[in-house]
Structures are given as C-alpha cells and as structure tokens.
Design a protein around this motif. Structure first.
Motif, mmCIF file in Angstrom:
data_model
loop_
_atom_site.group_PDB
_atom_site.id
_atom_site.type_symbol
_atom_site.label_atom_id
_atom_site.label_comp_id
_atom_site.label_asym_id
_atom_site.label_seq_id
_atom_site.Cartn_x
_atom_site.Cartn_y
_atom_site.Cartn_z
ATOM 1 N N ALA A 164 -14.489 9.142 9.576
ATOM 2 C CA ALA A 164 -13.680 10.181 8.933
ATOM 3 C C ALA A 164 -12.266 10.203 9.502
ATOM 4 C CB ALA A 164 -14.353 11.537 9.108
ATOM 5 N N GLU A 165 -12.157 10.097 10.825
ATOM 6 C CA GLU A 165 -10.841 10.104 11.459
ATOM 7 C C GLU A 165 -10.024 8.896 11.031
ATOM 8 O OE1 GLU A 165 -7.680 9.016 13.940
ATOM 9 O OE2 GLU A 165 -9.584 7.900 13.987
ATOM 10 N N ARG A 166 -10.682 7.749 10.949
ATOM 11 C CA ARG A 166 -9.956 6.514 10.568
ATOM 12 C C ARG A 166 -9.470 6.602 9.131
ATOM 13 N NH1 ARG A 166 -6.732 3.233 10.092
ATOM 14 N NH2 ARG A 166 -6.809 1.001 10.581
ATOM 15 N N LEU A 167 -10.294 7.108 8.234
ATOM 16 C CA LEU A 167 -9.897 7.221 6.834
ATOM 17 C C LEU A 167 -8.760 8.235 6.674
ATOM 18 C CD1 LEU A 167 -13.409 7.245 5.107
ATOM 19 C CD2 LEU A 167 -11.783 5.338 5.219
ATOM 20 N N LYS A 168 -8.865 9.351 7.398
ATOM 21 C CA LYS A 168 -7.825 10.373 7.318
ATOM 22 C C LYS A 168 -6.497 9.833 7.845
ATOM 23 C CE LYS A 168 -7.004 15.246 8.402
ATOM 24 N NZ LYS A 168 -7.594 16.469 9.003
ATOM 25 N N ARG A 169 -6.575 9.061 8.918
ATOM 26 C CA ARG A 169 -5.355 8.472 9.490
ATOM 27 C C ARG A 169 -4.749 7.445 8.534
ATOM 28 N NH1 ARG A 169 -5.542 4.417 13.481
ATOM 29 N NH2 ARG A 169 -7.665 5.096 13.971
ATOM 30 N N PHE A 170 -5.592 6.625 7.935
ATOM 31 C CA PHE A 170 -5.119 5.635 6.968
ATOM 32 C C PHE A 170 -4.423 6.324 5.798
ATOM 33 C CE2 PHE A 170 -5.870 3.290 3.016
ATOM 34 C CZ PHE A 170 -5.321 2.052 3.312
ATOM 35 N N ALA A 171 -5.046 7.388 5.282
ATOM 36 C CA ALA A 171 -4.472 8.108 4.147
ATOM 37 C C ALA A 171 -3.144 8.755 4.516
ATOM 38 C CB ALA A 171 -5.457 9.165 3.652
ATOM 39 N N GLY A 172 -3.089 9.371 5.709
ATOM 40 C CA GLY A 172 -1.879 10.060 6.127
ATOM 41 C C GLY A 172 -0.723 9.123 6.405
ATOM 42 N N GLU A 173 -0.985 8.043 7.116
ATOM 43 C CA GLU A 173 0.084 7.116 7.477
ATOM 44 C C GLU A 173 0.645 6.393 6.261
ATOM 45 O OE1 GLU A 173 -1.668 4.610 10.421
ATOM 46 O OE2 GLU A 173 -1.474 6.093 12.042
ATOM 47 N N ASN A 174 -0.197 6.197 5.238
ATOM 48 C CA ASN A 174 0.251 5.481 4.045
ATOM 49 C C ASN A 174 0.527 6.392 2.857
ATOM 50 O OD1 ASN A 174 -0.078 2.495 4.851
ATOM 51 N ND2 ASN A 174 -2.060 3.365 5.430
ATOM 52 N N GLU A 175 0.267 7.687 3.041
ATOM 53 C CA GLU A 175 0.508 8.692 2.003
ATOM 54 C C GLU A 175 -0.186 8.335 0.699
ATOM 55 O OE1 GLU A 175 4.766 9.173 1.799
ATOM 56 O OE2 GLU A 175 4.786 10.464 3.564
ATOM 57 N N VAL A 176 -1.494 8.099 0.805
ATOM 58 C CA VAL A 176 -2.308 7.748 -0.356
ATOM 59 C C VAL A 176 -3.587 8.580 -0.368
ATOM 60 C CG1 VAL A 176 -1.473 5.368 -0.569
ATOM 61 C CG2 VAL A 176 -3.418 5.868 0.936
ATOM 62 N N GLN A 177 -4.155 8.718 -1.569
ATOM 63 C CA GLN A 177 -5.501 9.277 -1.708
ATOM 64 C C GLN A 177 -6.495 8.135 -1.535
ATOM 65 O OE1 GLN A 177 -6.981 12.516 -2.349
ATOM 66 N NE2 GLN A 177 -8.706 11.217 -1.772
ATOM 67 N N ILE A 206 0.833 -1.201 0.000
ATOM 68 C CA ILE A 206 0.000 0.000 0.000
ATOM 69 C C ILE A 206 0.869 1.253 0.000
ATOM 70 C CG2 ILE A 206 -1.590 1.375 1.412
ATOM 71 C CD1 ILE A 206 -2.893 -1.283 2.278
ATOM 72 N N ARG A 207 1.950 1.236 0.762
ATOM 73 C CA ARG A 207 2.798 2.421 0.868
ATOM 74 C C ARG A 207 3.575 2.717 -0.411
ATOM 75 N NH1 ARG A 207 2.687 0.407 6.139
ATOM 76 N NH2 ARG A 207 4.420 -1.047 5.809
ATOM 77 N N ARG A 208 3.512 1.809 -1.374
ATOM 78 C CA ARG A 208 4.143 2.053 -2.675
ATOM 79 C C ARG A 208 3.160 2.663 -3.670
ATOM 80 N NH1 ARG A 208 6.934 -3.625 -4.127
ATOM 81 N NH2 ARG A 208 7.308 -2.513 -6.095
ATOM 82 N N MET A 209 1.888 2.761 -3.268
ATOM 83 C CA MET A 209 0.841 3.232 -4.162
ATOM 84 C C MET A 209 0.553 4.718 -3.946
ATOM 85 S SD MET A 209 0.063 0.562 -5.943
ATOM 86 C CE MET A 209 1.625 -0.335 -5.790
ATOM 87 N N ASP A 210 -0.170 5.302 -4.904
ATOM 88 C CA ASP A 210 -0.608 6.698 -4.812
ATOM 89 C C ASP A 210 -2.050 6.814 -4.320
ATOM 90 O OD1 ASP A 210 1.832 7.575 -5.855
ATOM 91 O OD2 ASP A 210 1.117 7.376 -7.917
#
Length: 363
Positions: free
Chosen positions: A212-225, A187-191
């Motif tokens: 919303a918090e969980r999705l934002k955290r997932f996006a931030g920690e993995n640097e993905v949209q 996942i961390r290799r993806m955009d």
C-alpha cells in the motif's frame, strides 16, 4: 446436489475482498476484476462492494463487465478488430490499445474516449514461459520509450502488466523501480497507470502495508491514479470442484475415476502440468483420474483415511481461477454446474448445463 459442480463459497471469498478493500483504502489505488481469470457473474453483486469495476481481454468480456459489474469498465485486447471497435467503445469507460499501430488505426473513431496504451517493460516475474508477458519476442505491449513518445499525446494512461503469480513484494518493488527509471518521463505525462494483475497480494503473509505504501508513493510522485487488475488474487481459495467417484481399479497404484475431467474442467492444470489440490489426511494413496479418454486426464495423487469406493464425494480445492472461464465440452463430459454457498451457509444452484448446451456449442 448432483456432481460435478463448482461451489463458490462466499465465506472464503470474503477475506480476499477485505484485503482488496484494505489495499484500496491505504494506497488510494483502484481495483478492477480481471474477467479473463474469473467471470462468474452470480457473485459480482458481492464483489462489486469491494472493487471498482472490471477489465477485459475481448469484446465479450467488455460487454459482460458493463452489464453485470457496477463501476468502471476497462476494455483491452491484444488486437481489436475493425468490426468490433464501435461496440467496444460504447461498452467501456477506457479503451487500452496493445500497440501504437492499433492506436493510430482507431484514433479517429476513438477520439473523445479515454484511451491508454499497453507498455511492456521487459521485466519478468514468471517461472512459466507460457504465461510470461515479458517473455522474449513478446507481442504484449510496446517495449521502447522512443516508440511510445510519438503517440503519447493521443492517450492519458498506460497499462503495465508483466507480473504473473508474483508473491514476492521485493520483486514487485524492484520491478516498479525499473519501470519508473525507464518510463518515468512518460508516466508523469499521464493521468492514470494500471499495474495489471498477477500480484498475489491476498496470499498468506503478504506485506499488504508495504504494498500500500509503495503504490501510494508511486501515485503521489507521478501524480497519477493507480489501478490494479487482480484476477487470481481476488478469488483464490474461494471455490471447489465437487466430484464423485464412479469407479476404482488397481494398476500398480490405486486409481479412482471421478465424474469430471482435468482437460475439460481444470484445463490450466494440464497445460502447466500441475497437480490439483485436495485436503489430505490418512495413509491411503490414490490417483484421482478424470473420465475423459485422454490418457493423462489425471488430477493428481492424494492420501485418504480409507479406501475410496464408487459414490464417495471429493472436493478439488482452489478451482476458481482460469477454470470456469476455460471449461469446455471435450468428450461431451457433463459440464459442472455452478453453485454458491452464501455467508449463512445455505447453498443454491445458479447454473446447470444440459445436452442442449453441448449441441448448441457445435453446429
């Protein structure tokens, strides 16, 4: 208006759209309408104000999304055919392959296009085996990280879709944690990552803030949209199937035959052996039956304040998801028209069907 017809009420659609807008704003996730669930494009003008585009399951859905819904168009199919891939690419912003083999097969022709791969984490959230993407021996997506690793450089996104009518945030949170644990290094290799649909976040009392918090955290920690693909969540409780009683009889129970058919007009209820929904009141019990020749063409048993009679109008509730997209011409029963109730309360007919449509669907 002549029954039967589907009535989409924008005032009942709006709360779902507002919840989607809230979630997008708080989480940073984008929302794509899943056309496999709902594709009645006469309300896309309204929905596109609150959503980012569409996602598909076939070439025709891809084309409909591109033509009728502003925003992004994601193209997914369980298997693309060689004769359709060029048109799929021309009509989409992202193409998602179901397997590494399909990705390799169409790697050359899709080179330069934004590409993704479906990943099946094998975590089930469904009580219906028929609809469970993570069922045993599922054909829906790649299952093993070691099978994905060799093609990871050919893509820049994943689609995880294994939720189905999941109204339990805790269950979703745990599932996402399992996905991160098993597939996090990929996942961390993806955009971008799509978490699919089947998350019933527009339901009553669903903790939108926590999601919303969980999705934002997932996006931030993995640097993905992050993308979500709401289908039922987008249109739940927005639409009724308006029918009329044609005849009544008594055969141990009070029976009312209406000018519609569960097999033709609400097929999922028959497939999953569920009852339709109606707003009930009173002590008169009646079984509401469809007019096709199928013995089990029954919407369900409901209570009314007085005995039903021919000419009475009934409203079958929650008739948007997986209904209009599955309606069919079984028995040649009149196809319901489609009508819209605007926010000001006015109603307009947007589509009606005739014998010519029935004949044209055959050969």
């Amino acid at each position: 208006m002549q029954t039967p017809y589907y009535l989409i009420d924008k005032s009942r659609l709006l709360p779902n759209m507002e919840k989607i807008a809230f979630l997008r704003e708080r989480s940073g996730a984008k929302a794509l309408l899943a056309l496999k669930c709902f594709a009645t494009w006469s309300v896309f003008d309204m929905m596109s104000d609150y959503m980012d585009g569409t996602t598909s399951s076939s070439l025709f859905e891809v084309k409909l999304g591109r033509e009728k819904f502003p925003g992004e168009t994601h193209a997914y199919s369980v298997a693309w055919a060689p004769g359709e891939i060029d048109e799929v690419l021309a009509s989409s912003d992202k193409v998602i392959f179901n397997t590494a083999q399909q990705l390799r097969r169409f790697e050359k022709v899709s080179r330069g296009h934004t590409r993704g791969l479906r990943v099946n984490p094998g975590v089930s959230t469904s009580d219906f085996d028929l609809a469970d993407p993570a069922r045993p021996f599922s054909r829906l997506g790649e299952h093993a990280p070691e099978d994905i690793e060799p093609v990871a450089e050919l893509i820049n996104g994943f689609m995880f879709h294994n939720n189905c009518e999941n109204a339990d945030f805790g269950r979703f949170d745990a599932m996402l944690g399992m996905i991160e644990q098993r597939f996090g290094h990929l996942i961390r290799r993806m955009d971008w990552i799509s978490l699919g649909g089947g998350i019933h976040f527009t339901g009553e009392d669903y903790p939108l803030d926590r999601l919303a918090e969980r999705l934002k955290r997932f996006a931030g920690e993995n640097e993905v949209q992050v993308y979500l693909e709401p289908g039922e969540a987008a249109i739940t409780k927005s639409t009724t199937l308006e029918v009329s009683v044609l005849d009544t009889l008594y055969n141990g129970k009070n029976l009312a035959i209406v000018d519609s058919s569960i097999e033709a007009h609400m097929l999922d209820l028959l497939i999953y052996r569920e009852s339709a929904k109606m707003q009930e009141a009173g002590d008169q019990a009646w079984m509401i039956c469809g007019k096709s020749c199928l013995a089990g063409d029954i919407f369900g048993e409901f209570r009314f304040p007085k005995a039903l009679k021919p000419g009475d109008r009934l409203s079958i509730q929650d008739a948007a998801g997986y209904t209009m997209v599955k309606k069919n011409w079984f028995n040649g029963v009149q196809m319901p028209s489609i009508a819209i109730r605007e926010l000001d309360g006015s109603e307009r007919l947007v589509k009606s069907f005739t014998y010519d449509d029935f004949a044209a669907a055959l050969s």
